[in-house]
Design a protein around this motif. Structure first.
Motif, PDB file in Angstrom:
ATOM      1  N   ARG A  46       4.431 -39.313 -29.719  1.00 13.15           N
ATOM      2  CA  ARG A  46       5.311 -38.731 -30.745  1.00 13.15           C
ATOM      3  C   ARG A  46       4.614 -38.722 -32.097  1.00 13.15           C
ATOM      4  NH1 ARG A  46      10.609 -41.768 -31.311  1.00 13.15           N
ATOM      5  NH2 ARG A  46      10.809 -40.250 -32.983  1.00 13.15           N
ATOM      6  N   PHE A  47       4.823 -37.642 -32.852  1.00  7.94           N
ATOM      7  CA  PHE A  47       4.241 -37.593 -34.195  1.00  7.94           C
ATOM      8  C   PHE A  47       5.012 -38.508 -35.135  1.00  7.94           C
ATOM      9  CE2 PHE A  47       2.444 -33.433 -32.866  1.00  7.94           C
ATOM     10  CZ  PHE A  47       1.125 -33.707 -33.211  1.00  7.94           C
ATOM     11  N   GLU A  48       4.227 -39.297 -35.885  1.00 10.80           N
ATOM     12  CA  GLU A  48       4.867 -40.166 -36.877  1.00 10.80           C
ATOM     13  C   GLU A  48       4.233 -39.928 -38.237  1.00 10.80           C
ATOM     14  OE1 GLU A  48       4.828 -44.291 -35.908  1.00 10.80           O
ATOM     15  OE2 GLU A  48       5.581 -43.950 -33.862  1.00 10.80           O
ATOM     16  N   GLU A  49       5.048 -39.978 -39.270  1.00  9.57           N
ATOM     17  CA  GLU A  49       4.527 -39.823 -40.628  1.00  9.57           C
ATOM     18  C   GLU A  49       3.739 -41.072 -41.008  1.00  9.57           C
ATOM     19  OE1 GLU A  49       7.554 -38.909 -43.453  1.00  9.57           O
ATOM     20  OE2 GLU A  49       7.786 -36.849 -42.720  1.00  9.57           O
ATOM     21  N   PRO A  82       1.009 -36.503 -43.781  1.00  8.78           N
ATOM     22  CA  PRO A  82       0.181 -36.488 -42.572  1.00  8.78           C
ATOM     23  C   PRO A  82       0.941 -37.065 -41.384  1.00  8.78           C
ATOM     24  CG  PRO A  82      -0.899 -37.691 -44.374  1.00  8.78           C
ATOM     25  CD  PRO A  82       0.489 -37.427 -44.804  1.00  8.78           C
ATOM     26  N   LEU A  83       0.641 -36.557 -40.208  1.00  8.48           N
ATOM     27  CA  LEU A  83       1.277 -37.060 -38.986  1.00  8.48           C
ATOM     28  C   LEU A  83       0.191 -37.552 -38.028  1.00  8.48           C
ATOM     29  CD1 LEU A  83       3.653 -34.013 -38.303  1.00  8.48           C
ATOM     30  CD2 LEU A  83       4.232 -36.098 -39.545  1.00  8.48           C
ATOM     31  N   ILE A  84       0.456 -38.655 -37.350  1.00 13.09           N
ATOM     32  CA  ILE A  84      -0.425 -39.108 -36.268  1.00 13.09           C
ATOM     33  C   ILE A  84       0.439 -39.260 -35.018  1.00 13.09           C
ATOM     34  CG2 ILE A  84      -1.806 -41.034 -35.377  1.00 13.09           C
ATOM     35  CD1 ILE A  84      -2.849 -41.541 -38.136  1.00 13.09           C
ATOM     36  N   LYS A  85      -0.090 -38.759 -33.918  1.00 10.62           N
ATOM     37  CA  LYS A  85       0.670 -38.889 -32.666  1.00 10.62           C
ATOM     38  C   LYS A  85       0.473 -40.304 -32.126  1.00 10.62           C
ATOM     39  CE  LYS A  85       1.422 -35.293 -29.664  1.00 10.62           C
ATOM     40  NZ  LYS A  85       1.000 -34.296 -28.670  1.00 10.62           N
ATOM     41  N   LYS A  86       1.554 -41.023 -32.049  1.00  6.55           N
ATOM     42  CA  LYS A  86       1.512 -42.394 -31.527  1.00  6.55           C
ATOM     43  C   LYS A  86       2.484 -42.474 -30.354  1.00  6.55           C
ATOM     44  CE  LYS A  86       0.463 -44.603 -35.958  1.00  6.55           C
ATOM     45  NZ  LYS A  86       0.985 -45.410 -37.079  1.00  6.55           N
ATOM     46  N   ALA A 119      -4.244 -41.875 -42.232  1.00  7.69           N
ATOM     47  CA  ALA A 119      -4.618 -40.642 -41.534  1.00  7.69           C
ATOM     48  C   ALA A 119      -6.119 -40.395 -41.650  1.00  7.69           C
ATOM     49  CB  ALA A 119      -3.838 -39.467 -42.108  1.00  7.69           C
ATOM     50  N   LEU A 164       4.776 -29.056 -43.512  1.00 11.42           N
ATOM     51  CA  LEU A 164       4.454 -30.485 -43.461  1.00 11.42           C
ATOM     52  C   LEU A 164       4.238 -30.998 -44.873  1.00 11.42           C
ATOM     53  CD1 LEU A 164       1.915 -30.571 -40.487  1.00 11.42           C
ATOM     54  CD2 LEU A 164       4.389 -30.896 -40.443  1.00 11.42           C
ATOM     55  N   THR A 205      -8.877 -40.575 -38.639  1.00 13.17           N
ATOM     56  CA  THR A 205      -9.627 -39.364 -38.305  1.00 13.17           C
ATOM     57  C   THR A 205     -11.131 -39.618 -38.373  1.00 13.17           C
ATOM     58  OG1 THR A 205      -7.829 -38.091 -39.288  1.00 13.17           O
ATOM     59  CG2 THR A 205      -9.856 -36.896 -38.850  1.00 13.17           C
TER      60      THR A 205
END
Lengths: 266, 135
Positions: free
Chosen positions: B71-74, B64-68, B80, B61, B84
């Motif tokens: 689906r994970f999105e950069e 950072p990825l956030i699941k939206k 991020a 990686l 968090t």
């Protein structure tokens, strides 16, 4: 001694006879391999502890084959370079060797029998260590006792593959020691004596006595003594010293057009 | 052509063996054990010997990825971290500090692991803190 090496390196770089010189440097109180180029300060140049130069030179040549290189080489480096060149691993035509003879202390520390390169540019030739206490002890043992000795030694093996990785002459593209039919993945210690004897026989016509296998062993297994015993047998049979003669190929890779080698009978 | 040797601490366990990453033109191509290092003295285990292999792995990686919406999105680091922090405070408020477990890593330094412990105990108020390779 180090000043003379410094001068030779500067001369090679300044005159353009070498694009870069592979040597050692003391950086932040640790000694590491270093590729010196024109204009670099040579204050950091170091000679000891030795690092194996052959594999590093090979990786540099793989990245840039036409680079004019020079390398500060001790006896073991010199032999490794010759043996690597014979086996098509490196091209010595573009390489100048600055031959460095080891001091008596260095030879003792390495228990080295031949602590000098073929051509000495710096330092004086000192006598090598002909035999070691351990070698004498092993030769005095019966075969059964030797087997017990090696079984105990190799029971410690954590299969790090450090001996293979550190060896300048371990050059197989696919290592049989990673083949599951010989050596099961994930099991330690590795099978005795196959694991260690495969390495030893692979090295019988290649080992240049650099001791890097033993130096890299986290379990202090006396590998050089095993290889010395096999190398000596090999030398007696074939009169071949790895890394000694650039024009002579190993008897194990020569064709069968020559007369077969037979043991003399009375 | 550049050939550098970069001294680094092995990222795997807590022993602290040191080696050089051999870097040719920006790419880590091999490992050379550091002979003068007081911990490892030129030796490594099988993990250290292969530590250069993951450096350029495509699966690493880099953002950072956030699941939206499943689906994970950069996303940016700011987004991020804000997300968090907000969610952690919400969860702490709703279900208490022991809703959390903090898992640290041998791939961090001692100091980074200490900071995570402080975050766990000092900020969030839970002793649920552990480490993937405590020896």
């Amino acid at each position: 001694m180090i000043d003379k090496v410094r001068q030779l390196v500067v001369d090679l770089l300044d005159s353009g006879r070498a694009d870069a010189v592979l040597a050692l440097a003391n950086v932040h109180a640790n000694v590491q391999p270093y590729l010196y180029k024109k204009g670099d300060s040579l204050d950091s140049l170091a000679l000891w502890p030795k690092y194996s130069m052959g594999p590093i030179l090979k990786s540099i040549q793989a990245a840039q084959p036409d680079m004019k290189l020079a390398v500060v080489a001790r006896g073991c480096d010199d032999r490794a370079l010759v043996e690597l060149a014979k086996r098509g691993q490196i091209d010595l035509n573009n390489v100048q060797i600055i031959g460095l003879a080891c001091t008596a202390d260095e030879a003792t520390e390495c228990e080295c029998a031949n602590p000098y390169p073929a051509n000495i540019d710096v330092g004086n030739k000192v006598d090598g260590v002909a035999s070691t206490d351990l070698l004498a002890e092993l030769k005095g043992k019966s075969y059964d006792d030797r087997l017990i000795f090696w079984k105990q030694a190799f029971d410690k093996c954590i299969k790090c593959y450090g001996c293979r990785n550190a060896c300048p002459l371990c050059i197989c593209e696919e290592c049989i020691l990673e083949d599951d039919s010989w050596v099961k993945a994930g099991e330690i210690p590795p099978p005795f004596p196959i694991f260690h004897l495969i390495r030893a026989y692979h090295l019988s016509d290649k080992c240049v006595e650099c001791g890097e296998c033993q130096n890299s062993c986290p379990m202090d297994i006396p590998l050089t003594s095993l290889y010395a015993l096999i190398r000596n047998e090999f030398n007696e049979l074939f009169d071949y010293i790895p890394g000694a003669e650039i024009d002579r190929k190993s008897p194990l890779v020569t064709s069968l057009e020559e007369d077969p080698i037979r043991e003399e009978t009375a | 052509m550049n050939c550098d040797f970069v001294l680094t601490t092995c990222p795997y366990c807590g022993c602290g063996c040191n080696f050089y990453l051999q870097v040719i033109d920006g790419k880590a191509v091999g490992v050379v054990p550091c002979k003068t290092h007081p911990v490892s003295k030129g030796t490594l285990c099988i993990k250290g010997w292969n530590a250069h292999q993951f450096v350029h792995d495509e699966k690493r990686l880099t953002k950072p990825l956030i699941k939206k919406s499943g689906r994970f999105e950069e996303v940016s680091w700011d987004e991020a971290l804000d997300y968090t922090a907000k969610r952690m405070l919400e969860i702490k408020e709703k279900t208490g500090p022991d809703s959390f477990g903090f898992l640290s890593s041998a791939k961090c330094t001692n100091e980074e692991n200490y900071l995570l412990m402080k975050l766990s105990r000092g900020v969030m108020g839970t002793n649920n803190v552990d480490h993937c390779a405590r020896l």
